[in-house]
Design an enzyme around this catalytic site. Structure first.
Site, PDB file in Angstrom:
ATOM      1  N   ALA A  63       0.758  -1.259   0.024  1.00 29.27           N
ATOM      2  CA  ALA A  63       0.135  -0.154   0.128  1.00 29.27           C
ATOM      3  C   ALA A  63       0.844   1.301   0.037  1.00 29.27           C
ATOM      4  O   ALA A  63       2.193   1.309   0.672  1.00 29.27           O
ATOM      5  CB  ALA A  63      -1.034   0.128   1.221  1.00 29.27           C
ATOM      6  N   GLU A 130       3.863  -5.822   7.380  1.00 26.57           N
ATOM      7  CA  GLU A 130       3.649  -4.724   8.148  1.00 26.57           C
ATOM      8  C   GLU A 130       4.114  -4.670   9.516  1.00 26.57           C
ATOM      9  O   GLU A 130       4.270  -3.312  10.099  1.00 26.57           O
ATOM     10  CB  GLU A 130       1.937  -4.628   8.362  1.00 26.57           C
ATOM     11  CG  GLU A 130       1.178  -4.585   6.845  1.00 26.57           C
ATOM     12  CD  GLU A 130       1.138  -5.795   6.103  1.00 26.57           C
ATOM     13  OE1 GLU A 130       0.287  -5.791   5.045  1.00 26.57           O
ATOM     14  OE2 GLU A 130       1.727  -6.996   6.542  1.00 26.57           O
TER      15      GLU A 130
END
Length: 256
Positions: A63, A130
């Site tokens: 992202a 992440e």
């Protein structure tokens, strides 16, 4: 500049993500364009399969961190950044193949897993890194990855943030096959054309049956399979397929 390049050939819609300067990192515009293209081709009766491509360097590198940086708890709760769009992909009835070369990390791995199957180039890298940013997967990674590869492997990848190569991804069941990176597009197209050559309603019913297996108990799944199997006997194509087999000829599908 269009963020999703589209071509159609032999019953297959080929969608290429086109944000190469950012390694196809997901932002709001890109994910919306992806979903809109998928939904449009899903409604096209001439399309029997969809293939999603990135570039040789990256399917989707993750992202867009710059877009996420200013967000806070309240804004994420209200916006559900990208999650709504990713979940919409699973409502598409037409089979979707993710053709992955290079990086499929974070949101890229989650996007690939939302598709029905993944073909990986031999240079593909998968991961949910992440944790290295002091956060966790937010687009279904902790759920879809665990269902795909099991708890132990998912914990390994999510808690360490490491990358997994194509060979490991195939071994643990995340990808269906590995091909040389120079042959990824041709092999994905060949697979998609095979799927598109079958009866469209039968393919959609088969896809639904497999997806049910991921969400229910075995008993519930077997019951649903029985009903879906019976439903194929309402198809003209089912009668044509069995008749053609008996007559030793190729079936002529009406897709009805």
């Amino acid at each position: 500049m269009s963020l999703v390049l589209e071509t159609c050939e032999k019953g297959v819609a080929h969608l290429t993500l086109n944000r190469p300067e950012a390694l196809n990192a997901l932002n709001e515009e890109l994910i919306k364009d992806i979903v809109e293209a998928l939904e449009r081709h899903d409604k096209n009766p001439s399309i029997g399969c969809i293939v999603l491509y990135g570039t040789e360097r990256a399917f989707v590198a993750g992202a867009d961190i710059k877009a996420m940086l200013p967000k806070n708890f309240v804004s994420f709760q209200e916006e559900e950044m990208f999650a709504f769009e990713i979940n919409r992909i699973e409502t598409i009835k037409t089979p979707i193949i993710a053709a992955v070369a290079g990086y499929a990390l974070g949101g890229g791995c989650e996007l690939a897993m939302a598709c029905d199957m993944i073909i990986a180039a031999n240079n593909a890298k998968f991961g949910q890194p992440e944790i290295t940013l002091a956060t966790i997967p937010g687009l279904g990674g902790s759920q879809r990855l665990t269902r795909a590869v099991g708890k132990a492997k998912a914990m390994d990848l999510i808690l360490t943030g490491r990358h997994m190569d194509a060979q490991e991804a195939e071994k643990c069941g995340l990808v269906s096959r590995i091909v040389d990176h120079t042959e990824l597009k041709s092999e994905a197209a060949k697979m998609a054309e095979t799927i598109a050559s079958h009866s469209r309603p039968a393919v959609r019913i088969a896809k639904k049956a497999v997806n049910v297996a991921m969400e229910t108990t075995l008993a519930q799944g077997l019951s649903t399979e029985k009903d879906l199997f019976a439903s194929t006997f309402a198809l003209e194509d089912r009668k044509e397929g069995m008749t053609a087999f008996s007559e030793k000829r190729k079936p002529k599908w009406k897709n009805s």
